[in-house]
Design a protein around this motif. Structure first.
Motif, PDB file in Angstrom:
ATOM      1  N   VAL A 272      -2.203  -3.657  -1.335  1.00 16.95           N
ATOM      2  CA  VAL A 272      -1.839  -4.744  -2.238  1.00 16.95           C
ATOM      3  C   VAL A 272      -2.981  -5.752  -2.278  1.00 16.95           C
ATOM      4  O   VAL A 272      -3.439  -6.205  -1.227  1.00 16.95           O
TER       5      VAL A 272
ATOM      6  N   VAL B 158      -2.479  -5.780   2.892  1.00 14.08           N
ATOM      7  CA  VAL B 158      -2.499  -6.829   1.879  1.00 14.08           C
ATOM      8  C   VAL B 158      -3.839  -7.561   1.950  1.00 14.08           C
ATOM      9  O   VAL B 158      -4.174  -8.169   2.967  1.00 14.08           O
TER      10      VAL B 158
ATOM     11  N   ALA C  27       0.803 -13.438   0.103  1.00 14.95           N
ATOM     12  CA  ALA C  27       0.592 -12.314   1.027  1.00 14.95           C
ATOM     13  C   ALA C  27       1.602 -12.341   2.168  1.00 14.95           C
ATOM     14  O   ALA C  27       2.144 -11.294   2.568  1.00 14.95           O
TER      15      ALA C  27
ATOM     16  N   TRP D  27       4.931 -11.127   0.902  1.00 14.56           N
ATOM     17  CA  TRP D  27       4.952  -9.673   0.725  1.00 14.56           C
ATOM     18  C   TRP D  27       5.119  -8.972   2.069  1.00 14.56           C
ATOM     19  O   TRP D  27       5.913  -8.035   2.202  1.00 14.56           O
ATOM     20  N   ARG D  28       4.385  -9.442   3.072  1.00 15.27           N
ATOM     21  CA  ARG D  28       4.470  -8.816   4.394  1.00 15.27           C
ATOM     22  C   ARG D  28       5.844  -9.016   5.034  1.00 15.27           C
ATOM     23  O   ARG D  28       6.270  -8.200   5.861  1.00 15.27           O
TER      24      ARG D  28
END
Length: 365
Positions: free
Chosen positions: A4, A37, A25, A28-29
């Motif tokens: 990503v 990422v 980020a 997302w994680r």
């Protein structure tokens, strides 16, 4: 595991591109901890361009400079010397809206920007990158040109005052003292393709963003037109109809007159970051900006990044402070204002809501 790439612009007036990228980020994680990422904070020639280049280019060195701000008060700014001798000068650092305590559509000028350019030339810059987004003025670049040695005089032979108000009195132009371009030339980094004058020009489109009322716009336009006519009479070769001449309140026009060339700002930053190579191996790309609207498709960061993503067959997603245009071209889109319940709530804590946005996009994978 997915790769990503998170490549947003800054959310102007709220958070830097680096802060937004880190928060997206992290979000997302939170949902996909095994994913790789990569953060690539972006800019398009406006505020944050110096930061993006400094982070991307090893050996870049900041140089401090004290110059007049957009209404004359001294400001402490910096410009960036890149390895090889090219200097990056950002207008927002010296003459941007962020330097004002209140809008000054008639008085604001670009003298400080020109002095920062002159400082870079005096330090030995062999080329220039001129990032001109985020300006406070509508002075046609007259302030910057004055700082570089040009003179603009009224009918009595006196130097006109800086700002758009001064252009109303300009009668003659003396370009004989204008500093030459450096050996490698100058490139203007901008996401704006507007001409100087007319319904899509600097005063009509961007004047209201700088505090101009509906009644002010015709006066601002008339002063810019007078300036262009005087320069034409002086034999200047700049074309007020050239794409980008209207950028930064007409600073694009002034720099084109100097001999600089237009270059897409987002593309220049992306190349410096190595973004095309990073996106080439990505599965998902997230981009964004503070307000996604009808202008976002015209060379701004989301348009550039999404184009790279589509060429790489990666899914492209959007996170923005607010969304005011269709997002059909994105696999998913989320507005921080919607998550927070209001625009003001999102602005008050952008990192929190950007992290929430990153998680929301991850759930839509």
């Amino acid at each position: 595991m997915s790769v990503v790439v998170v490549a947003p612009d800054s959310f102007k007036g709220s958070a830097s591109a680096a802060e937004i990228a880190a928060a997206l980020a992290a979000g997302w994680r939170d949902e996909h901890p095994a994913d790789l990422v990569l953060q690539a904070p972006m800019a398009d020639g406006g505020e944050g361009t110096l930061d993006a280049f400094e982070a991307a280019v090893p050996g870049a060195v900041r140089h401090p400079v004290r110059v007049p701000g957009p209404t004359g008060e001294p400001v402490d700014a910096t410009w960036l010397m890149l390895p090889g001798g090219t200097a990056l000068v950002e207008l927002a650092e010296t003459s941007g809206l962020g330097r004002l305590t209140s809008p000054a559509p008639y008085a604001a000028h670009t003298v400080g920007f020109g002095l920062a350019i002159a400082d870079a030339l005096a330090a030995g810059a062999t080329g220039l990158l001129l990032a001109i987004g985020g300006s406070a003025s509508t002075d046609g670049g007259a302030g910057a040109l004055t700082a570089l040695g040009a003179r603009f005089l009224d009918a009595d032979g006196r130097d006109i005052p800086p700002g758009n108000a001064g252009l109303a009195a300009v009668a003659t132009a003396d370009l004989s003292g204008l500093a030459p371009l450096p050996p490698d030339g100058a490139r203007i980094l901008s996401d704006v393709t507007s001409p100087l004058l007319g319904p899509s020009g600097a005063a009509v489109v961007f004047g209201p963003q700088k505090g101009a009322t509906a009644g002010d716009v015709p006066a601002l336009e008339a002063s810019l037109r007078r300036f262009a006519d005087v320069l034409d009479a002086a034999g200047a070769t700049a074309d007020p109809d050239a794409p980008g001449a209207g950028a930064a309140g007409g600073t694009g026009f002034g720099l084109l007159l100097w001999g600089a060339r237009m270059a897409p700002g987002a593309e220049a930053v992306g190349e410096a970051l190595g973004l095309p190579a990073a996106i080439a191996s990505a599965d998902v790309v997230i981009t964004g900006e503070g307000r996604f609207d009808s202008q976002s498709a015209s060379g701004k960061v989301p348009a550039y990044v999404s184009g790279l993503a589509r060429r790489a067959s990666a899914r492209v997603m959007l996170a923005a402070g607010s969304i005011q245009a269709p997002t059909d071209d994105f696999a998913a889109a989320v507005a921080l204002a919607d998550l927070a319940g209001s625009r003001s709530a999102a602005i008050a804590d952008p990192a929190r809501w950007a992290r929430a946005a990153g998680a929301a996009l991850a759930r839509r994978l």
